[in-house]
Design a protein around this motif. Structure first.
Motif, PDB file in Angstrom:
ATOM      1  N   LYS A 109      -2.561  -6.631 -10.114  1.00  0.00           N
ATOM      2  CA  LYS A 109      -3.950  -6.972 -10.406  1.00  0.00           C
ATOM      3  C   LYS A 109      -4.542  -7.678  -9.198  1.00  0.00           C
ATOM      4  O   LYS A 109      -3.892  -8.526  -8.591  1.00  0.00           O
ATOM      5  CB  LYS A 109      -4.038  -7.931 -11.596  1.00  0.00           C
ATOM      6  CG  LYS A 109      -3.666  -7.328 -12.915  1.00  0.00           C
ATOM      7  CD  LYS A 109      -3.825  -8.380 -14.007  1.00  0.00           C
ATOM      8  CE  LYS A 109      -3.428  -7.837 -15.342  1.00  0.00           C
ATOM      9  NZ  LYS A 109      -3.555  -8.859 -16.398  1.00  0.00           N
ATOM     10  N   PHE A 110      -5.763  -7.307  -8.857  1.00  0.00           N
ATOM     11  CA  PHE A 110      -6.450  -8.043  -7.803  1.00  0.00           C
ATOM     12  C   PHE A 110      -7.828  -8.439  -8.304  1.00  0.00           C
ATOM     13  O   PHE A 110      -8.434  -7.768  -9.121  1.00  0.00           O
ATOM     14  CB  PHE A 110      -6.517  -7.273  -6.479  1.00  0.00           C
ATOM     15  CG  PHE A 110      -7.061  -5.876  -6.572  1.00  0.00           C
ATOM     16  CD1 PHE A 110      -8.398  -5.623  -6.368  1.00  0.00           C
ATOM     17  CD2 PHE A 110      -6.226  -4.811  -6.848  1.00  0.00           C
ATOM     18  CE1 PHE A 110      -8.908  -4.338  -6.438  1.00  0.00           C
ATOM     19  CE2 PHE A 110      -6.713  -3.532  -6.920  1.00  0.00           C
ATOM     20  CZ  PHE A 110      -8.057  -3.290  -6.719  1.00  0.00           C
ATOM     21  N   ARG A 111      -8.288  -9.568  -7.799  1.00  0.00           N
ATOM     22  CA  ARG A 111      -9.570 -10.136  -8.232  1.00  0.00           C
ATOM     23  C   ARG A 111     -10.718  -9.546  -7.428  1.00  0.00           C
ATOM     24  O   ARG A 111     -10.516  -8.744  -6.526  1.00  0.00           O
ATOM     25  CB  ARG A 111      -9.535 -11.647  -8.042  1.00  0.00           C
ATOM     26  CG  ARG A 111      -8.533 -12.315  -8.946  1.00  0.00           C
ATOM     27  CD  ARG A 111      -8.536 -13.796  -8.718  1.00  0.00           C
ATOM     28  NE  ARG A 111      -7.221 -14.095  -8.132  1.00  0.00           N
ATOM     29  CZ  ARG A 111      -6.985 -15.084  -7.332  1.00  0.00           C
ATOM     30  NH1 ARG A 111      -7.928 -15.893  -6.976  1.00  0.00           N
ATOM     31  NH2 ARG A 111      -5.785 -15.275  -6.855  1.00  0.00           N
ATOM     32  N   ASP A 112     -11.940  -9.972  -7.762  1.00  0.00           N
ATOM     33  CA  ASP A 112     -13.105  -9.590  -6.961  1.00  0.00           C
ATOM     34  C   ASP A 112     -12.818  -9.957  -5.511  1.00  0.00           C
ATOM     35  O   ASP A 112     -12.372 -11.060  -5.219  1.00  0.00           O
ATOM     36  CB  ASP A 112     -14.353 -10.329  -7.437  1.00  0.00           C
ATOM     37  CG  ASP A 112     -14.813  -9.871  -8.809  1.00  0.00           C
ATOM     38  OD1 ASP A 112     -14.373  -8.795  -9.245  1.00  0.00           O
ATOM     39  OD2 ASP A 112     -15.606 -10.581  -9.437  1.00  0.00           O
ATOM     40  N   ALA A 127     -17.996  -5.081   2.374  1.00  0.00           N
ATOM     41  CA  ALA A 127     -18.269  -4.440   1.091  1.00  0.00           C
ATOM     42  C   ALA A 127     -17.580  -5.236  -0.014  1.00  0.00           C
ATOM     43  O   ALA A 127     -16.535  -5.858   0.203  1.00  0.00           O
ATOM     44  CB  ALA A 127     -17.770  -3.002   1.089  1.00  0.00           C
ATOM     45  N   PHE A 128     -18.131  -5.175  -1.203  1.00  0.00           N
ATOM     46  CA  PHE A 128     -17.601  -5.867  -2.370  1.00  0.00           C
ATOM     47  C   PHE A 128     -16.624  -4.943  -3.101  1.00  0.00           C
ATOM     48  O   PHE A 128     -16.915  -3.769  -3.331  1.00  0.00           O
ATOM     49  CB  PHE A 128     -18.748  -6.269  -3.305  1.00  0.00           C
ATOM     50  CG  PHE A 128     -18.292  -6.896  -4.583  1.00  0.00           C
ATOM     51  CD1 PHE A 128     -17.822  -8.191  -4.602  1.00  0.00           C
ATOM     52  CD2 PHE A 128     -18.317  -6.176  -5.766  1.00  0.00           C
ATOM     53  CE1 PHE A 128     -17.393  -8.771  -5.782  1.00  0.00           C
ATOM     54  CE2 PHE A 128     -17.889  -6.740  -6.946  1.00  0.00           C
ATOM     55  CZ  PHE A 128     -17.426  -8.036  -6.963  1.00  0.00           C
ATOM     56  N   ILE A 129     -15.480  -5.474  -3.466  1.00  0.00           N
ATOM     57  CA  ILE A 129     -14.475  -4.731  -4.228  1.00  0.00           C
ATOM     58  C   ILE A 129     -14.355  -5.430  -5.586  1.00  0.00           C
ATOM     59  O   ILE A 129     -13.960  -6.590  -5.650  1.00  0.00           O
ATOM     60  CB  ILE A 129     -13.092  -4.749  -3.530  1.00  0.00           C
ATOM     61  CG1 ILE A 129     -13.196  -4.281  -2.096  1.00  0.00           C
ATOM     62  CG2 ILE A 129     -12.086  -3.943  -4.325  1.00  0.00           C
ATOM     63  CD1 ILE A 129     -13.655  -2.874  -1.935  1.00  0.00           C
ATOM     64  N   ALA A 177     -10.174  -9.490   1.972  1.00  0.00           N
ATOM     65  CA  ALA A 177     -10.019 -10.908   1.640  1.00  0.00           C
ATOM     66  C   ALA A 177     -10.275 -11.087   0.150  1.00  0.00           C
ATOM     67  O   ALA A 177     -11.241 -10.570  -0.386  1.00  0.00           O
ATOM     68  CB  ALA A 177     -11.008 -11.749   2.446  1.00  0.00           C
ATOM     69  N   VAL A 178      -9.392 -11.808  -0.510  1.00  0.00           N
ATOM     70  CA  VAL A 178      -9.527 -12.043  -1.948  1.00  0.00           C
ATOM     71  C   VAL A 178     -10.281 -13.345  -2.158  1.00  0.00           C
ATOM     72  O   VAL A 178      -9.932 -14.378  -1.586  1.00  0.00           O
ATOM     73  CB  VAL A 178      -8.130 -12.134  -2.613  1.00  0.00           C
ATOM     74  CG1 VAL A 178      -8.247 -12.432  -4.079  1.00  0.00           C
ATOM     75  CG2 VAL A 178      -7.369 -10.851  -2.381  1.00  0.00           C
ATOM     76  N   ASN A 179     -11.314 -13.274  -2.970  1.00  0.00           N
ATOM     77  CA  ASN A 179     -12.066 -14.484  -3.312  1.00  0.00           C
ATOM     78  C   ASN A 179     -11.282 -15.246  -4.351  1.00  0.00           C
ATOM     79  O   ASN A 179     -10.784 -14.688  -5.318  1.00  0.00           O
ATOM     80  CB  ASN A 179     -13.437 -14.122  -3.885  1.00  0.00           C
ATOM     81  CG  ASN A 179     -14.319 -13.460  -2.862  1.00  0.00           C
ATOM     82  OD1 ASN A 179     -14.127 -13.643  -1.672  1.00  0.00           O
ATOM     83  ND2 ASN A 179     -15.270 -12.683  -3.316  1.00  0.00           N
TER      84      ASN A 179
END
Length: 180
Positions: A109-112, A127-129, A177-179
């Motif tokens: 699982k990965f976050r925004d 870009a936003f993931i 980069a994970v927020n």
């Protein structure tokens, strides 16, 4: 009692005592029971240690945790404007198919998150993931639209040379980069 009666009586009692002695000798003692229990317990403990070793070996070699790999699978460019004169710059819109390859046996699982595209260690687009999950031993694919622009830096001497030679059409460096 006569001697004969005493002999018969004593032979009966002697026979019973011999039988009792044989029974007592054949019956395992408390020490023997304790040894059997300890031996059984030892076998159980050795089996548990052996199984733990096998499981640990299996986990550390076959099922070891790997970092999922992030890739830009493909990209197309809608617009591409550049200038390689006195003030070299570029502006382009990229449609990218991204993939997170999960080589683990469990889901990831990965976050925004944000993905950053760079040119010579200078960020030219992002870009936003959205948060998602990659299933076990599979690749999660998604599409993003990225505006790439050299407006974040000015007078970069290598940019003009790269635009003239056609090198800057490919953005070699990107990172995610994970927020938190």
């Amino acid at each position: 009692m006569t001697d004969k009666d005493q002999q018969v009586h004593s032979s009966k009692s002697n026979g019973q005592t011999k039988h009792d002695e044989e029974t007592v000798i054949r019956r395992p003692s408390k020490d023997a029971h304790k040894k059997k229990r300890m031996k059984c317990l030892l076998y159980i403990v050795l089996f548990a240690v052996f199984q733990t070793g096998i499981i640990l070996l299996f986990v550390l070699t076959i099922m070891k945790i790997r970092t999922p790999k992030f890739r830009v699978r493909s990209a197309t460019f809608d617009t591409f404007d550049y200038s390689s004169t006195t003030n070299p710059s570029f502006n382009m819109r990229m449609n990218a198919e991204l993939g997170v390859k999960n080589a683990n046996f469990g889901r990831y699982k990965f976050r925004d998150s944000m993905i950053y595209f760079s040119y010579n260690d200078l960020i030219v687009g992002e870009a936003f993931i959205p948060k998602a999950r990659a299933k076990a031993r599979s690749t999660k694919k998604f599409n993003v639209i990225v505006n790439l622009s050299s407006s974040n830096f000015q007078n970069h001497p290598q940019l003009g040379n790269d635009l003239n030679s056609g090198v800057s059409l490919y953005m070699p460096t990107c990172f995610m980069a994970v927020n938190k």
